[in-house]
Design an enzyme around this catalytic site. Structure first.
Site, PDB file in Angstrom:
ATOM      1  N   LYS A 204       0.986  -0.850  -0.139  1.00 34.39           N
ATOM      2  CA  LYS A 204       0.024  -0.068  -0.377  1.00 34.39           C
ATOM      3  C   LYS A 204       0.742   1.560  -0.120  1.00 34.39           C
ATOM      4  O   LYS A 204       1.445   1.833   0.630  1.00 34.39           O
ATOM      5  CB  LYS A 204      -0.962  -0.230   0.996  1.00 34.39           C
ATOM      6  N   ALA A 320       2.577  -9.634   4.929  1.00 38.72           N
ATOM      7  CA  ALA A 320       3.124 -10.398   5.087  1.00 38.72           C
ATOM      8  C   ALA A 320       1.403 -10.800   3.990  1.00 38.72           C
ATOM      9  O   ALA A 320       0.731 -11.074   4.981  1.00 38.72           O
ATOM     10  CB  ALA A 320       3.734 -11.256   5.210  1.00 38.72           C
ATOM     11  N   PHE A 321       1.570 -12.054   3.609  1.00 38.73           N
ATOM     12  CA  PHE A 321       0.003 -12.368   3.214  1.00 38.73           C
ATOM     13  C   PHE A 321       0.204 -13.926   4.343  1.00 38.73           C
ATOM     14  O   PHE A 321       0.938 -14.665   4.353  1.00 38.73           O
ATOM     15  CB  PHE A 321       0.426 -13.788   1.728  1.00 38.73           C
ATOM     16  N   LEU A 322      -1.135 -14.372   4.449  1.00 43.10           N
ATOM     17  CA  LEU A 322      -1.571 -15.761   4.919  1.00 43.10           C
ATOM     18  C   LEU A 322      -1.378 -16.318   3.870  1.00 43.10           C
ATOM     19  O   LEU A 322      -1.381 -16.195   2.969  1.00 43.10           O
ATOM     20  CB  LEU A 322      -2.894 -14.901   5.671  1.00 43.10           C
ATOM     21  N   ASP A 388     -14.176   1.157   9.447  1.00 42.16           N
ATOM     22  CA  ASP A 388     -14.117   1.011   8.532  1.00 42.16           C
ATOM     23  C   ASP A 388     -14.195  -1.039   8.447  1.00 42.16           C
ATOM     24  O   ASP A 388     -13.770  -1.287   8.127  1.00 42.16           O
ATOM     25  CB  ASP A 388     -12.925   1.543   7.353  1.00 42.16           C
ATOM     26  N   GLU A 393     -12.579 -11.730   9.213  1.00 41.34           N
ATOM     27  CA  GLU A 393     -12.311 -12.745   8.595  1.00 41.34           C
ATOM     28  C   GLU A 393     -11.557 -13.899  10.059  1.00 41.34           C
ATOM     29  O   GLU A 393     -11.106 -13.198  11.027  1.00 41.34           O
ATOM     30  CB  GLU A 393     -11.100 -13.048   7.858  1.00 41.34           C
ATOM     31  N   ASP A 408      -6.529  -4.998   7.428  1.00 40.31           N
ATOM     32  CA  ASP A 408      -6.717  -3.689   6.397  1.00 40.31           C
ATOM     33  C   ASP A 408      -7.493  -2.497   7.733  1.00 40.31           C
ATOM     34  O   ASP A 408      -8.117  -2.445   7.825  1.00 40.31           O
ATOM     35  CB  ASP A 408      -8.387  -3.573   6.066  1.00 40.31           C
TER      36      ASP A 408
END
Length: 519
Positions: A204, A320-322, A388, A393, A408
């Protein structure tokens, strides 16, 4: 026959002066020191004995280290450390993915008549893979995790090998019902970057300077997404011992070399341009040589919403991606305290102070830790000022009592001068809180462990430090006091035994009741 040179006497005088200066200032003092050592009758006083070093008071341990050494941060989790992934299955899956990427990359370069490099190996010791293997029922990572430290270092240093739009932006490119979209062009701009070790991260870019505050008349769903908010949210989540935010680090990205030159996405390639600048002297546009790009969607395709390097370097956050959804399925669940995303009407919780009674009657909020986890999330969002949180999840493997993922967080840390009390509605309406959360919040309010101080120290570890301005750090202390006051009012009304829930007991096994998460 030429006569004698007239400048020779001057040269000789200069050389003589240099020799005399060398004798007086260098050779003669050295000779005196040597003579003084061998002469027994030297009247010179003996050199003073070396002074012992001054004793210094021991320095206090850094606040962050003191905090993590506290017993509240060293208690064992209530249940067994049930891992999210099986190591063999995960390694086999990611090796297939790496082999497929290498094949596609080779074909891509052959089509462009480019040199084909040797295939990149997938290493089992890669930081991102060890991070994913360390996810357990207790959190996204253990309290002391060498894998997370290595992962943050890799995200900061490793070169990129590909760049692409995120999946949600790809969906918008093909299906964008603009009549239902209220956001203005370009508020979302994020990319998926893949690194040399095959790890992936969400990038981002910087959209707003640190010292800028979100205008008070901004509606919350049109606010900018701030890269430094993502970084600060990770550090705060770790300090609160939630460990539900993926590891995030700041980095200066070369948008030309690390995005444009490695992406295979033609749409992404097409939105890069070199920014012009208005020259007031000649009243003309001149190239500023800043490389820019923007998101492309039917409703966000304007260059005025672009982000630009300086001229190539651009700040951004890397989260980092999960694990892949094929390995660890997740479900996205509407937040019971979701806000109205239209300019008309309000949600029930905004007008009904007894709304929590209705939520308590709905499964799974009626008989699991889910409501307590919602309160944790509300406390976290209130501290960062995030309005927001429309969904949350969780991993389906851990069932109804699994932890919620705090994803996020880029709309946090927008206004340090305003505390949005409505974010605390789950706490103030339900009047419940985990005992461990309550104790840690009280600890972070003590002068020795002050929240702003440990946050300031933690954020100094990031390459983009300072991540937050001082007013944002001080706002954390102010908001913490408001949380403690809200819990205090609940205890005064209902009693501590009712409000403070004991969360140190072992949760039920999810085998009998897998998450019924469609509520």
């Amino acid at each position: 026959m030429p006569g004698p040179r007239r400048d020779r006497p001057a040269v000789l005088l200069l050389l003589g002066a240099l020799l005399a200066a060398d004798l007086y200032f260098h050779l003669w003092p050295r000779a005196r020191r040597e003579l003084g050592r061998v002469s027994p009758g030297c009247p010179c006083p003996a050199p003073p004995a070396p002074r012992p070093p001054l004793s210094r008071a021991p320095r206090a341990a850094p606040a962050l280290r003191r905090l993590f050494a506290h017993p509240l941060y060293r208690a064992a989790p209530p249940g067994p450390a049930e891992p999210l992934l099986g190591a063999r299955e995960a390694l086999r899956y990611y090796r297939r993915k790496a082999a497929r990427w290498n094949r596609r990359h080779k074909l891509y370069r052959e089509e462009l008549n480019l040199t084909v490099a040797a295939p990149l190996p997938l290493r089992a010791e890669a930081g991102w893979l060890q991070f994913q293997l360390g996810i357990s029922r207790d959190g996204l990572y253990p309290r002391s995790s060498a894998a997370v430290s290595r992962l943050l270092r890799d995200l900061r240093d490793l070169p990129t090998i590909s760049a692409d739009y995120s999946q949600d932006e790809k969906a918008l490119l093909g299906a964008c019902d603009c009549s239902q979209v209220v956001k203005p062009s370009g508020v979302h701009l994020k990319l998926v970057l893949r690194f040399q070790d095959f790890g992936k991260a969400m990038f981002k870019p910087m959209r707003q300077k640190r010292e800028e505050e979100t205008p008070e008349d901004f509606f919350y769903f049109v606010d900018f997404q701030r890269h430094n908010a993502e970084i600060a949210a990770f550090h705060l989540d770790r300090i609160l011992d939630f460990r539900r935010v993926p590891p995030t680090v700041g980095r200066l990205i070369n948008v030309t070399k690390e995005i444009l030159e490695v992406t295979k996405n033609e749409v992404l390639q097409s939105v890069f341009f070199v920014s012009p600048v208005w020259d007031t002297l000649f009243s003309a546009l001149l190239p500023a040589s800043n490389v820019c790009f923007f998101a492309k969607c039917p409703y966000m395709c304007k260059t005025e919403y672009a982000v630009c390097g300086s001229p190539h370097l651009l700040e951004g956050s890397l989260s980092a991606f999960l694990p892949s959804l094929n390995l660890a399925p997740r479900l996205s669940i509407p937040n019971p305290w979701i806000r109205s995303y239209s300019f008309e009407g309000k949600e029930e919780w905004e007008v009904n102070p007894l709304y929590c009674n209705t939520v308590r009657e709905i499964y799974p909020y009626s008989n699991s830790n889910r409501l307590l986890n919602i309160v944790d999330m509300a406390i976290f969002d209130f501290l960062i000022g995030n309005m927001d949180r429309h969904h949350y999840e969780m991993f389906t493997k851990f069932g109804d009592d699994g932890f919620l993922l705090h994803l996020d967080n880029a709309r946090g840390f927008g206004r340090h001068s305003h505390d949005e009390i409505s974010i605390l509605a789950p706490l103030s309406q339900c009047c419940v809180i985990k005992r461990t959360t309550w104790l840690r919040l009280q600890l972070l309010a003590e002068p020795e462990y002050r929240l702003s101080e440990v946050m300031r120290e933690s954020l100094l570890q990031d390459p983009l430090a300072p991540v937050l301005t001082e007013p944002h750090l001080l706002a954390l202390d102010r908001r913490l006091q408001l949380i403690l006051q809200a819990v205090g009012r609940c205890i005064d009304t209902f009693g501590e035994a009712t409000v403070v829930a004991n969360d140190t007991t072992q949760p039920q096994s999810p085998a009998g009741h897998r998450a019924k998460l469609d509520t």
